[in-house]
Write an enzyme that holds these catalytic residues in place. Structure first.
Site, PDB file in Angstrom:
ATOM      1  N   GLY A  44       0.767  -1.252   0.000  1.00  0.00           N
ATOM      2  CA  GLY A  44       0.000   0.000   0.000  1.00  0.00           C
ATOM      3  C   GLY A  44       0.792   1.292   0.000  1.00  0.00           C
ATOM      4  O   GLY A  44       0.311   2.315  -0.468  1.00  0.00           O
ATOM      5  N   GLU A  99       4.273   3.970   6.064  1.00  0.00           N
ATOM      6  CA  GLU A  99       3.033   3.186   5.910  1.00  0.00           C
ATOM      7  C   GLU A  99       1.977   4.006   5.184  1.00  0.00           C
ATOM      8  O   GLU A  99       1.980   5.236   5.270  1.00  0.00           O
ATOM      9  CB  GLU A  99       2.484   2.829   7.295  1.00  0.00           C
ATOM     10  CG  GLU A  99       2.600   1.381   7.684  1.00  0.00           C
ATOM     11  CD  GLU A  99       1.717   0.427   6.886  1.00  0.00           C
ATOM     12  OE1 GLU A  99       1.388   0.710   5.724  1.00  0.00           O
ATOM     13  OE2 GLU A  99       1.382  -0.630   7.439  1.00  0.00           O
ATOM     14  N   ASP A 103      -4.325   1.760  11.164  1.00  0.00           N
ATOM     15  CA  ASP A 103      -5.730   1.475  11.481  1.00  0.00           C
ATOM     16  C   ASP A 103      -5.778   0.975  12.927  1.00  0.00           C
ATOM     17  O   ASP A 103      -5.739   1.777  13.858  1.00  0.00           O
ATOM     18  CB  ASP A 103      -6.225   0.448  10.452  1.00  0.00           C
ATOM     19  CG  ASP A 103      -7.683   0.111  10.571  1.00  0.00           C
ATOM     20  OD1 ASP A 103      -8.440   0.909  11.136  1.00  0.00           O
ATOM     21  OD2 ASP A 103      -8.088  -0.964  10.090  1.00  0.00           O
ATOM     22  N   LYS A 131      -6.260   6.374  10.992  1.00  0.00           N
ATOM     23  CA  LYS A 131      -7.664   6.128  11.344  1.00  0.00           C
ATOM     24  C   LYS A 131      -7.711   5.926  12.851  1.00  0.00           C
ATOM     25  O   LYS A 131      -7.865   4.810  13.345  1.00  0.00           O
ATOM     26  CB  LYS A 131      -8.112   4.859  10.607  1.00  0.00           C
ATOM     27  CG  LYS A 131      -9.389   5.012   9.848  1.00  0.00           C
ATOM     28  CD  LYS A 131      -9.938   3.676   9.437  1.00  0.00           C
ATOM     29  CE  LYS A 131      -9.467   3.193   8.102  1.00  0.00           C
ATOM     30  NZ  LYS A 131     -10.027   1.870   7.740  1.00  0.00           N
ATOM     31  N   PHE A 153     -13.439   2.646   5.034  1.00  0.00           N
ATOM     32  CA  PHE A 153     -12.458   1.828   4.331  1.00  0.00           C
ATOM     33  C   PHE A 153     -12.040   2.584   3.082  1.00  0.00           C
ATOM     34  O   PHE A 153     -12.828   2.755   2.154  1.00  0.00           O
ATOM     35  CB  PHE A 153     -13.012   0.448   3.973  1.00  0.00           C
ATOM     36  CG  PHE A 153     -11.944  -0.465   3.468  1.00  0.00           C
ATOM     37  CD1 PHE A 153     -11.117  -1.140   4.346  1.00  0.00           C
ATOM     38  CD2 PHE A 153     -11.733  -0.611   2.099  1.00  0.00           C
ATOM     39  CE1 PHE A 153     -10.096  -1.955   3.873  1.00  0.00           C
ATOM     40  CE2 PHE A 153     -10.712  -1.423   1.626  1.00  0.00           C
ATOM     41  CZ  PHE A 153      -9.896  -2.098   2.512  1.00  0.00           C
ATOM     42  N   ASP A 160      -5.756  -0.425  -1.759  1.00  0.00           N
ATOM     43  CA  ASP A 160      -6.595  -1.267  -2.619  1.00  0.00           C
ATOM     44  C   ASP A 160      -7.882  -1.705  -1.951  1.00  0.00           C
ATOM     45  O   ASP A 160      -8.043  -1.629  -0.732  1.00  0.00           O
ATOM     46  CB  ASP A 160      -5.819  -2.524  -3.007  1.00  0.00           C
ATOM     47  CG  ASP A 160      -5.756  -3.527  -1.861  1.00  0.00           C
ATOM     48  OD1 ASP A 160      -5.305  -3.143  -0.764  1.00  0.00           O
ATOM     49  OD2 ASP A 160      -6.177  -4.682  -2.039  1.00  0.00           O
ATOM     50  N   ARG A 166      -5.652   0.908  -6.731  1.00  0.00           N
ATOM     51  CA  ARG A 166      -4.395   1.502  -6.248  1.00  0.00           C
ATOM     52  C   ARG A 166      -3.979   2.678  -7.131  1.00  0.00           C
ATOM     53  O   ARG A 166      -3.235   3.546  -6.717  1.00  0.00           O
ATOM     54  CB  ARG A 166      -3.265   0.455  -6.255  1.00  0.00           C
ATOM     55  CG  ARG A 166      -3.463  -0.681  -5.261  1.00  0.00           C
ATOM     56  CD  ARG A 166      -2.184  -1.496  -5.164  1.00  0.00           C
ATOM     57  NE  ARG A 166      -2.399  -2.807  -4.575  1.00  0.00           N
ATOM     58  CZ  ARG A 166      -2.362  -3.070  -3.271  1.00  0.00           C
ATOM     59  NH1 ARG A 166      -2.141  -2.108  -2.415  1.00  0.00           N
ATOM     60  NH2 ARG A 166      -2.548  -4.294  -2.826  1.00  0.00           N
TER      61      ARG A 166
HETATM   62  P1  5GP Z   1      -3.600  -2.232  11.111  1.00  0.00           P
HETATM   63  O1  5GP Z   1      -2.721  -3.352  11.484  1.00  0.00           O
HETATM   64  O2  5GP Z   1      -3.145  -0.875  11.601  1.00  0.00           O
HETATM   65  O3  5GP Z   1      -5.040  -2.505  11.522  1.00  0.00           O
HETATM   66  O4  5GP Z   1      -3.732  -2.231   9.536  1.00  0.00           O
HETATM   67  C1  5GP Z   1      -2.771  -1.748   8.720  1.00  0.00           C
HETATM   68  C2  5GP Z   1      -2.958  -2.262   7.327  1.00  0.00           C
HETATM   69  O5  5GP Z   1      -4.320  -2.642   7.036  1.00  0.00           O
HETATM   70  C3  5GP Z   1      -2.630  -1.151   6.359  1.00  0.00           C
HETATM   71  O6  5GP Z   1      -1.267  -1.144   6.050  1.00  0.00           O
HETATM   72  C4  5GP Z   1      -3.503  -1.500   5.187  1.00  0.00           C
HETATM   73  O7  5GP Z   1      -2.833  -2.425   4.372  1.00  0.00           O
HETATM   74  C5  5GP Z   1      -4.714  -2.163   5.785  1.00  0.00           C
HETATM   75  N1  5GP Z   1      -5.800  -1.183   5.950  1.00  0.00           N
HETATM   76  C6  5GP Z   1      -6.263  -0.649   7.099  1.00  0.00           C
HETATM   77  N2  5GP Z   1      -7.263   0.222   6.875  1.00  0.00           N
HETATM   78  C7  5GP Z   1      -7.438   0.254   5.528  1.00  0.00           C
HETATM   79  C8  5GP Z   1      -8.303   0.987   4.656  1.00  0.00           C
HETATM   80  O8  5GP Z   1      -9.150   1.803   5.037  1.00  0.00           O
HETATM   81  N3  5GP Z   1      -8.149   0.744   3.317  1.00  0.00           N
HETATM   82  C9  5GP Z   1      -7.245  -0.146   2.813  1.00  0.00           C
HETATM   83  N4  5GP Z   1      -7.209  -0.295   1.494  1.00  0.00           N
HETATM   84  N5  5GP Z   1      -6.403  -0.838   3.609  1.00  0.00           N
HETATM   85  C10 5GP Z   1      -6.498  -0.639   4.957  1.00  0.00           C
END
Ligand code: 5GP
Length: 177
Positions: A44, A99, A103, A131, A153, A160, A166
């Site tokens: 990403g 990054e 999230d 987020k 999302f 993606d 993307r």
């Molecule tokens: P975390 O471990 O912080 O929950 O998630 C991180 C990863 O989840 C990000 O690097 C991304 O790949 C994916 N991700 C989290 N939220 C989103 C979103 O809103 N859209 C997309 N496309 N990927 C997300």
């Protein structure tokens, strides 16, 4: 879904460009004389990283790391797997982990713990999107953040949905099914 469905703009191309220029200036000031390694988290972050490095005016190196989180795309299970490691030895180096989005914070917490064991001189995190509402684990070193966004999302600008979108030059979002 086809590309035309993603016409809604959460963050425009111009807003992204302007914010990245500011972030690049800040990184250049903070790391003057230090030659940092910017580590992009695949997949990403590659679009963001490509624009970010061109906004940085000091010498730097680039490397990539790839991780996968088990679970559905929208909900990380908390179990993270290293898919592709760095080529660079980061011992004694100033590392900026780049990054696309933070999230829950679970993926990044895993990555940070992993990279710390390699004894970098410093390690900070740079994310285009944050987020905040969804955070379960706080990666304490979130130093550079592009935009704080609501709990949607998001897609586009490297992010993606089922490997599509993307290539959108702005950040859009997917409606909940
Ligand atoms: P975390 O471990 O912080 O929950 O998630 C991180 C990863 O989840 C990000 O690097 C991304 O790949 C994916 N991700 C989290 N939220 C989103 C979103 O809103 N859209 C997309 N496309 N990927 C997300």
């Amino acid at each position: 879904m086809i590309l035309n469905d993603a016409k809604k703009v959460l963050i425009s191309r111009e807003q992204i460009e302007q914010r990245i220029a500011e972030m690049g200036r800040q990184i250049s000031d903070d790391y003057r004389g230090r030659n940092p390694v910017l580590v992009g988290v695949l997949r990403g972050s590659f679009v963001f990283l490509a624009d970010l490095i061109r906004a940085v005016s000091i010498p730097l190196e680039v490397d990539f790391i790839s991780v996968a989180s088990y679970g559905s795309q929208k909900n990380s299970s908390g179990v993270v797997r290293l898919l592709q490691d760095l080529n660079t030895n980061i011992k004694g180096r100033d590392v900026i982990l780049v990054e696309d989005i933070v999230d829950t914070g679970i993926t990044l917490s895993y990555l940070i713990d992993n990279l710390k064991t390699r004894n970098p001189a410093s390690l900070v995190l740079c994310a285009l999107l944050d987020k905040k509402e969804r955070r379960q684990k706080e990666p304490g070193i979130l130093k550079y953040v592009g935009f704080t966004i609501p709990d949607k999302f998001v897609i586009g600008y490297g992010l993606d949905h089922a490997q599509q979108y993307r290539n959108l030059p702005y950040v859009s979002w997917v409606e909940e099914e």
